[in-house]
Scaffold this motif. Sequence first.
Motif, PDB file in Angstrom:
ATOM      1  N   LEU A 150       4.773   0.656   0.857  1.00 43.09           N
ATOM      2  CA  LEU A 150       5.578   1.601   0.089  1.00 43.09           C
ATOM      3  C   LEU A 150       5.386   2.973   0.737  1.00 43.09           C
ATOM      4  CD1 LEU A 150       7.386   1.983  -2.402  1.00 43.09           C
ATOM      5  CD2 LEU A 150       5.310   2.491  -3.718  1.00 43.09           C
ATOM      6  N   VAL A 151       6.392   3.417   1.473  1.00 40.12           N
ATOM      7  CA  VAL A 151       6.255   4.594   2.320  1.00 40.12           C
ATOM      8  C   VAL A 151       7.033   5.772   1.739  1.00 40.12           C
ATOM      9  CG1 VAL A 151       6.653   5.538   4.627  1.00 40.12           C
ATOM     10  CG2 VAL A 151       5.956   3.134   4.361  1.00 40.12           C
ATOM     11  N   GLU A 152       6.398   6.931   1.756  1.00 40.15           N
ATOM     12  CA  GLU A 152       7.050   8.192   1.396  1.00 40.15           C
ATOM     13  C   GLU A 152       6.888   9.142   2.575  1.00 40.15           C
ATOM     14  OE1 GLU A 152       6.884  11.816  -1.909  1.00 40.15           O
ATOM     15  OE2 GLU A 152       5.341  10.248  -1.916  1.00 40.15           O
ATOM     16  N   VAL A 153       7.948   9.868   2.931  1.00 37.85           N
ATOM     17  CA  VAL A 153       7.894  10.775   4.068  1.00 37.85           C
ATOM     18  C   VAL A 153       8.244  12.193   3.641  1.00 37.85           C
ATOM     19  CG1 VAL A 153       8.579   8.893   5.621  1.00 37.85           C
ATOM     20  CG2 VAL A 153      10.322  10.512   4.797  1.00 37.85           C
ATOM     21  N   ALA A 160      -7.889   2.148   9.124  1.00 38.15           N
ATOM     22  CA  ALA A 160      -6.542   2.677   9.331  1.00 38.15           C
ATOM     23  C   ALA A 160      -5.868   1.998  10.526  1.00 38.15           C
ATOM     24  CB  ALA A 160      -6.601   4.187   9.535  1.00 38.15           C
ATOM     25  N   ALA A 161      -6.641   1.727  11.582  1.00 37.32           N
ATOM     26  CA  ALA A 161      -6.089   1.034  12.748  1.00 37.32           C
ATOM     27  C   ALA A 161      -5.664  -0.380  12.387  1.00 37.32           C
ATOM     28  CB  ALA A 161      -7.113   1.016  13.880  1.00 37.32           C
ATOM     29  N   ARG A 162      -6.457  -1.035  11.529  1.00 36.38           N
ATOM     30  CA  ARG A 162      -6.104  -2.398  11.098  1.00 36.38           C
ATOM     31  C   ARG A 162      -4.770  -2.395  10.357  1.00 36.38           C
ATOM     32  NH1 ARG A 162      -5.854  -5.336   6.767  1.00 36.38           N
ATOM     33  NH2 ARG A 162      -6.589  -3.625   5.438  1.00 36.38           N
ATOM     34  N   ILE A 163      -4.583  -1.431   9.477  1.00 35.22           N
ATOM     35  CA  ILE A 163      -3.343  -1.349   8.705  1.00 35.22           C
ATOM     36  C   ILE A 163      -2.157  -1.043   9.617  1.00 35.22           C
ATOM     37  CG2 ILE A 163      -2.142   0.006   6.935  1.00 35.22           C
ATOM     38  CD1 ILE A 163      -4.972   0.383   5.635  1.00 35.22           C
ATOM     39  N   LEU A 164      -2.335  -0.072  10.518  1.00 34.81           N
ATOM     40  CA  LEU A 164      -1.235   0.314  11.396  1.00 34.81           C
ATOM     41  C   LEU A 164      -0.919  -0.777  12.417  1.00 34.81           C
ATOM     42  CD1 LEU A 164       0.719   2.614  12.035  1.00 34.81           C
ATOM     43  CD2 LEU A 164      -1.012   3.569  13.576  1.00 34.81           C
ATOM     44  N   ASP A 165      -1.942  -1.531  12.820  1.00 34.54           N
ATOM     45  CA  ASP A 165      -1.747  -2.565  13.834  1.00 34.54           C
ATOM     46  C   ASP A 165      -0.821  -3.677  13.365  1.00 34.54           C
ATOM     47  OD1 ASP A 165      -2.442  -3.683  16.462  1.00 34.54           O
ATOM     48  OD2 ASP A 165      -3.474  -5.244  15.315  1.00 34.54           O
ATOM     49  N   ALA A 166      -0.710  -3.853  12.057  1.00 32.13           N
ATOM     50  CA  ALA A 166       0.230  -4.849  11.547  1.00 32.13           C
ATOM     51  C   ALA A 166       1.677  -4.436  11.806  1.00 32.13           C
ATOM     52  CB  ALA A 166       0.007  -5.056  10.049  1.00 32.13           C
ATOM     53  N   ALA A 167       1.890  -3.147  12.061  1.00 34.94           N
ATOM     54  CA  ALA A 167       3.238  -2.640  12.288  1.00 34.94           C
ATOM     55  C   ALA A 167       3.510  -2.306  13.741  1.00 34.94           C
ATOM     56  CB  ALA A 167       3.463  -1.390  11.429  1.00 34.94           C
ATOM     57  N   ALA A 204       8.978   3.987   9.668  1.00 33.50           N
ATOM     58  CA  ALA A 204       9.920   2.871   9.673  1.00 33.50           C
ATOM     59  C   ALA A 204       9.213   1.539   9.876  1.00 33.50           C
ATOM     60  CB  ALA A 204      10.981   3.084  10.746  1.00 33.50           C
ATOM     61  N   LEU A 205       8.239   1.504  10.782  1.00 31.78           N
ATOM     62  CA  LEU A 205       7.561   0.245  11.061  1.00 31.78           C
ATOM     63  C   LEU A 205       6.623  -0.160   9.926  1.00 31.78           C
ATOM     64  CD1 LEU A 205       6.857   0.642  14.874  1.00 31.78           C
ATOM     65  CD2 LEU A 205       8.593  -0.773  13.761  1.00 31.78           C
ATOM     66  N   LEU A 206       5.976   0.810   9.279  1.00 34.02           N
ATOM     67  CA  LEU A 206       5.151   0.476   8.109  1.00 34.02           C
ATOM     68  C   LEU A 206       6.018  -0.021   6.964  1.00 34.02           C
ATOM     69  CD1 LEU A 206       2.548   3.380   8.175  1.00 34.02           C
ATOM     70  CD2 LEU A 206       2.076   0.944   8.523  1.00 34.02           C
ATOM     71  N   MET A 238       0.845  -1.193   0.000  1.00 30.17           N
ATOM     72  CA  MET A 238       0.000   0.000   0.000  1.00 30.17           C
ATOM     73  C   MET A 238       0.881   1.244   0.000  1.00 30.17           C
ATOM     74  SD  MET A 238      -2.999   0.926   2.741  1.00 30.17           S
ATOM     75  CE  MET A 238      -4.345   2.012   2.268  1.00 30.17           C
ATOM     76  N   ARG A 239       0.495   2.261  -0.771  1.00 27.77           N
ATOM     77  CA  ARG A 239       1.241   3.516  -0.796  1.00 27.77           C
ATOM     78  C   ARG A 239       0.791   4.380   0.390  1.00 27.77           C
ATOM     79  NH1 ARG A 239      -0.519   3.107  -5.874  1.00 27.77           N
ATOM     80  NH2 ARG A 239      -1.943   4.876  -5.614  1.00 27.77           N
ATOM     81  N   ILE A 240       1.718   4.655   1.302  1.00 27.93           N
ATOM     82  CA  ILE A 240       1.401   5.387   2.520  1.00 27.93           C
ATOM     83  C   ILE A 240       2.325   6.592   2.641  1.00 27.93           C
ATOM     84  CG2 ILE A 240       1.291   5.302   5.041  1.00 27.93           C
ATOM     85  CD1 ILE A 240       0.613   2.362   4.852  1.00 27.93           C
TER      86      ILE A 240
END
Length: 335
Positions: free
Chosen positions: A25-28, A157-164, A17-19, A1-3
């Motif tokens: 696929l993380v962009e900051v 969103a909590a489900r996605i973040l909870d994996a990390a 970092a955890l995602l 997922m693009r986050i």
Amino acid sequence: MRIGVIGAGAIGGTIAALLDRVGHLVEVTARGEQLAAIRADGLRLDGGWGVHTARVAAAERLQTRPELVFVCTKAQDAEAAIRDNAALLDGITVVVVQNGLAGLRVATELLPGSDCVGALALYAASYLSPGRVSVTTTANTYLGAGDGEPPASAVEAARILDAAMPSFAVENFTGCQWTKLIVNQVNAMPAITGLSAQATLGGRELRPIITASLQEAVRIGIARGVRFGSIQGLDDRILRFVASSPRWLAQVVPLLMRRRMGATPNPGSTLQSIRRGQLSEIDYLNGAVVAEARAIGREAPVNAALTGLVHEVEATKAFIPPAEVARRLAPLLAR
């Protein structure tokens, strides 16, 4: 997922970092030395959730449209950061991870086409050098919006973040924001003295002041009609007990907060900002209590005094010894 993660400091850097570690696929976004370090060597995470170097895309603004975004700037920087990235945020879920009470409201006003939810990060992390974030205390992150059940976007969103990292969608998010504001009463004193949160909570001179500011904040919340949410071992019942107890008894709560922090010294986000030569978000922490009190025709003198002392340290670049802090605030505690 693009986050996307807007603001890769201590909290945002941990999330990014955890995602990345779980495969997104993380962009900051970042600025200055932090941006240069992430581009050169990646975003390095260590501490309570392990070690990981995230090789993420980084720029001053998001360059590609994400499917989900986390806004993790300091509270005073949120509006400008959202405006800078607004063109890429329309129509997606925007999670505002901030201290204080205003962040979610500001995002909702600026992004009417987006699904905005709030998040409260209860873990402690330090950004002490460019490109490196250290988790000093692990804890949950809570997502939601409003006074009722969490919206579907917060649940997803909590489900996605909870994996990390441990994350939960909660009801009565507004009440949880107030409870987090009470937890953040520990931030001012490290910024004033230069000591860790654990040291100030354990200090006999300083703990009564922190307790007084905490009690004052709870009483203002009660006067505002708040039903405090249940997070970090605190809930409406406990906080109302704190508000009505004599100060010597209410000090048990700061002591419990100190125990929950563990042994690794926690400087708190406000002190971290001061050490980096940046303005802190104290006006959105203790200052928010003062503003909420004024809105109902009341005063919050202890929180006002602490806010003023943090601004004094910001201006003078000199920490204030605990004995001097106690001397200055003694008249307020005698009331």
